[in-house]
Design a protein around this motif. Structure first.
Motif, PDB file in Angstrom:
ATOM      1  N   ILE A  38       0.902  -0.987  -0.045  1.00  0.00           N
ATOM      2  CA  ILE A  38      -0.085  -0.088   0.071  1.00  0.00           C
ATOM      3  C   ILE A  38       0.895   1.223   0.082  1.00  0.00           C
ATOM      4  O   ILE A  38       0.657   2.097  -0.822  1.00  0.00           O
ATOM      5  N   PHE A  39       1.863   1.118   0.745  1.00  0.00           N
ATOM      6  CA  PHE A  39       2.676   2.586   0.982  1.00  0.00           C
ATOM      7  C   PHE A  39       3.835   2.730   0.168  1.00  0.00           C
ATOM      8  O   PHE A  39       4.501   3.821  -0.186  1.00  0.00           O
ATOM      9  N   ILE A  40       4.230   1.542  -0.524  1.00  0.00           N
ATOM     10  CA  ILE A  40       5.381   1.667  -1.612  1.00  0.00           C
ATOM     11  C   ILE A  40       4.911   1.165  -2.754  1.00  0.00           C
ATOM     12  O   ILE A  40       4.915  -0.002  -3.109  1.00  0.00           O
ATOM     13  N   PRO A  41       4.812   2.169  -3.762  1.00  0.00           N
ATOM     14  CA  PRO A  41       4.200   1.772  -5.113  1.00  0.00           C
ATOM     15  C   PRO A  41       5.495   0.991  -5.802  1.00  0.00           C
ATOM     16  O   PRO A  41       5.276   0.367  -7.014  1.00  0.00           O
ATOM     17  N   ASP A  42       6.620   1.623  -5.688  1.00  0.00           N
ATOM     18  CA  ASP A  42       7.849   1.173  -6.535  1.00  0.00           C
ATOM     19  C   ASP A  42       8.221  -0.089  -5.934  1.00  0.00           C
ATOM     20  O   ASP A  42       8.934  -0.083  -4.872  1.00  0.00           O
ATOM     21  N   LYS A  43       8.276  -1.260  -6.909  1.00  0.00           N
ATOM     22  CA  LYS A  43       8.603  -2.558  -6.384  1.00  0.00           C
ATOM     23  C   LYS A  43       9.904  -2.646  -6.413  1.00  0.00           C
ATOM     24  O   LYS A  43      10.495  -3.895  -6.157  1.00  0.00           O
ATOM     25  N   ASN A  44      10.546  -1.757  -6.987  1.00  0.00           N
ATOM     26  CA  ASN A  44      12.108  -2.003  -7.067  1.00  0.00           C
ATOM     27  C   ASN A  44      13.113  -1.410  -5.973  1.00  0.00           C
ATOM     28  O   ASN A  44      14.166  -1.402  -6.034  1.00  0.00           O
TER      29      ASN A  44
ATOM     30  N   ASP B 265      15.343   1.832   1.407  1.00  0.00           N
ATOM     31  CA  ASP B 265      14.247   2.554   1.169  1.00  0.00           C
ATOM     32  C   ASP B 265      13.086   2.050   2.248  1.00  0.00           C
ATOM     33  O   ASP B 265      12.402   3.017   2.513  1.00  0.00           O
ATOM     34  N   VAL B 266      13.184   0.872   2.616  1.00  0.00           N
ATOM     35  CA  VAL B 266      12.310   0.310   3.621  1.00  0.00           C
ATOM     36  C   VAL B 266      12.459  -0.751   4.594  1.00  0.00           C
ATOM     37  O   VAL B 266      13.347  -1.384   4.133  1.00  0.00           O
TER      38      VAL B 266
ATOM     39  N   ASN C 218      13.505   9.752   3.567  1.00  0.00           N
ATOM     40  CA  ASN C 218      12.057   9.681   3.104  1.00  0.00           C
ATOM     41  C   ASN C 218      11.624   8.316   3.014  1.00  0.00           C
ATOM     42  O   ASN C 218      10.791   7.865   2.352  1.00  0.00           O
ATOM     43  N   GLY C 219      12.386   7.399   3.480  1.00  0.00           N
ATOM     44  CA  GLY C 219      11.934   6.003   3.481  1.00  0.00           C
ATOM     45  C   GLY C 219      11.111   5.688   4.718  1.00  0.00           C
ATOM     46  O   GLY C 219      10.813   6.463   5.422  1.00  0.00           O
ATOM     47  N   TYR C 220      10.661   4.353   4.560  1.00  0.00           N
ATOM     48  CA  TYR C 220       9.521   4.037   5.474  1.00  0.00           C
ATOM     49  C   TYR C 220       9.913   2.776   6.536  1.00  0.00           C
ATOM     50  O   TYR C 220      10.582   2.026   6.227  1.00  0.00           O
TER      51      TYR C 220
ATOM     52  N   ILE D 143      -0.017  -1.814  14.477  1.00  0.00           N
ATOM     53  CA  ILE D 143       0.963  -1.385  13.520  1.00  0.00           C
ATOM     54  C   ILE D 143       1.338   0.161  13.656  1.00  0.00           C
ATOM     55  O   ILE D 143       0.326   1.174  13.654  1.00  0.00           O
ATOM     56  N   TYR D 144       2.521   0.237  13.184  1.00  0.00           N
ATOM     57  CA  TYR D 144       3.134   1.681  13.170  1.00  0.00           C
ATOM     58  C   TYR D 144       3.668   1.696  11.743  1.00  0.00           C
ATOM     59  O   TYR D 144       4.318   0.969  11.390  1.00  0.00           O
ATOM     60  N   VAL D 145       3.737   3.073  11.268  1.00  0.00           N
ATOM     61  CA  VAL D 145       4.453   3.322   9.860  1.00  0.00           C
ATOM     62  C   VAL D 145       4.972   4.792  10.090  1.00  0.00           C
ATOM     63  O   VAL D 145       4.234   5.546  10.360  1.00  0.00           O
ATOM     64  N   PHE D 146       6.210   4.601  10.264  1.00  0.00           N
ATOM     65  CA  PHE D 146       6.965   5.808  10.150  1.00  0.00           C
ATOM     66  C   PHE D 146       7.645   6.407   8.846  1.00  0.00           C
ATOM     67  O   PHE D 146       8.020   5.338   8.070  1.00  0.00           O
ATOM     68  N   LYS D 147       7.996   7.516   8.715  1.00  0.00           N
ATOM     69  CA  LYS D 147       8.713   7.874   7.520  1.00  0.00           C
ATOM     70  C   LYS D 147      10.126   8.748   7.891  1.00  0.00           C
ATOM     71  O   LYS D 147       9.743   9.571   8.701  1.00  0.00           O
ATOM     72  N   LYS D 148      11.227   8.299   7.580  1.00  0.00           N
ATOM     73  CA  LYS D 148      12.295   8.590   7.936  1.00  0.00           C
ATOM     74  C   LYS D 148      12.441  10.216   7.385  1.00  0.00           C
ATOM     75  O   LYS D 148      12.424  10.523   6.383  1.00  0.00           O
ATOM     76  N   ASN D 149      13.315  11.251   8.230  1.00  0.00           N
ATOM     77  CA  ASN D 149      13.270  12.355   8.113  1.00  0.00           C
ATOM     78  C   ASN D 149      14.618  12.572   7.340  1.00  0.00           C
ATOM     79  O   ASN D 149      15.579  11.743   7.290  1.00  0.00           O
TER      80      ASN D 149
END
Length: 225
Positions: free
Chosen positions: A65-71, A137-138, A165-167, A219-225
């Motif tokens: 859901i959060f990561i559209p780029d599969k690469n 990236d994740v 900007n990674g998750y 569930i926690y979802v964080f985005k790295k600054n």
């Protein structure tokens, strides 16, 4: 289903629960946890299949859901035998690495041809892993938190592995926050403190039912600054 069949199913689930509990006994130390997983590895997949443990699939679905780029590069933290990696691959992700302190679990994960790189290392609160800062990236975790597992301060190491900007997608059993002494009144304040410090921002926090053995997941979802 007959009453006999129903009782057999319940008995089987109870046995699986007890084997899982063996890795989460109150007071168990990290090395004891690793030793337990090394012994349990050959039966782990059968004991924690998706009928009793949905965590890895939930975590992989969130990545989808959060990561559209599969690469993009993903690190599966506390990867075990590769459950989460399997579902990530099913979603089309192509660059997945694994890290887990149990050599026996990692060897089973390696045999599944899911991961590019596999690291036999744990996440601690006082020592960095061999992985360079900002490699991924994740970062995704499912079931890596628990009694004797990743300590609170380990979340700083997890954040270190991820690029700006990674998750970071973290899935755990909700009740651990209330009775695992390492986490009680510590883990959430630390993660929130990292928001205040500017390490990451919180993008989501919600519950999921039937996460593991009918227990509620968090569930926690964080985005790295």
């Amino acid at each position: 289903m007959s009453s006999t069949e129903s009782n057999n199913v319940k008995s089987g689930q109870d046995s699986k629960y007890q084997r899982n509990f063996g890795a989460h006994i109150p007071g168990i130390q990290n090395q004891q946890v690793v030793d337990y997983y090394n012994q349990w590895a050959k039966n782990y997949d059968g004991d924690l299949d998706s009928s009793v443990y949905r965590g890895p699939q939930v975590a992989a679905d969130l990545c989808n859901i959060f990561i559209p780029d599969k690469n993009l590069r993903i690190i599966d933290i506390g990867a075990g035998t590769g459950f989460c990696g399997y579902f990530l691959k099913q979603h089309g992700f192509t660059q997945i690495d694994a890290i887990d302190p149990s050599a026996s679990m990692i060897e089973i994960a390696r045999s599944k041809n899911i991961y590019q790189n596999l690291f036999v290392e744990g996440i601690s609160g006082d020592q960095k892993t061999s992985i360079e800062t900002g490699t991924y990236d994740v970062g995704v975790l499912s079931g890596a938190f628990g009694e004797g597992h990743i300590p609170c301060e380990g979340v700083r190491e997890i954040a270190r592995l991820v690029k700006p900007n990674g998750y970071i997608i973290l899935v755990m059993r909700k009740e651990y926050l209330s009775y695992v002494k390492e986490y009680e009144n510590k883990l959430e304040p630390l993660m929130n403190g990292m928001v205040d410090e500017g390490v990451w921002s919180k993008h989501a926090c919600f519950e999921v039912e039937n996460y593991s053995f009918d227990k509620t997941g968090l569930i926690y979802v964080f985005k790295k600054n």
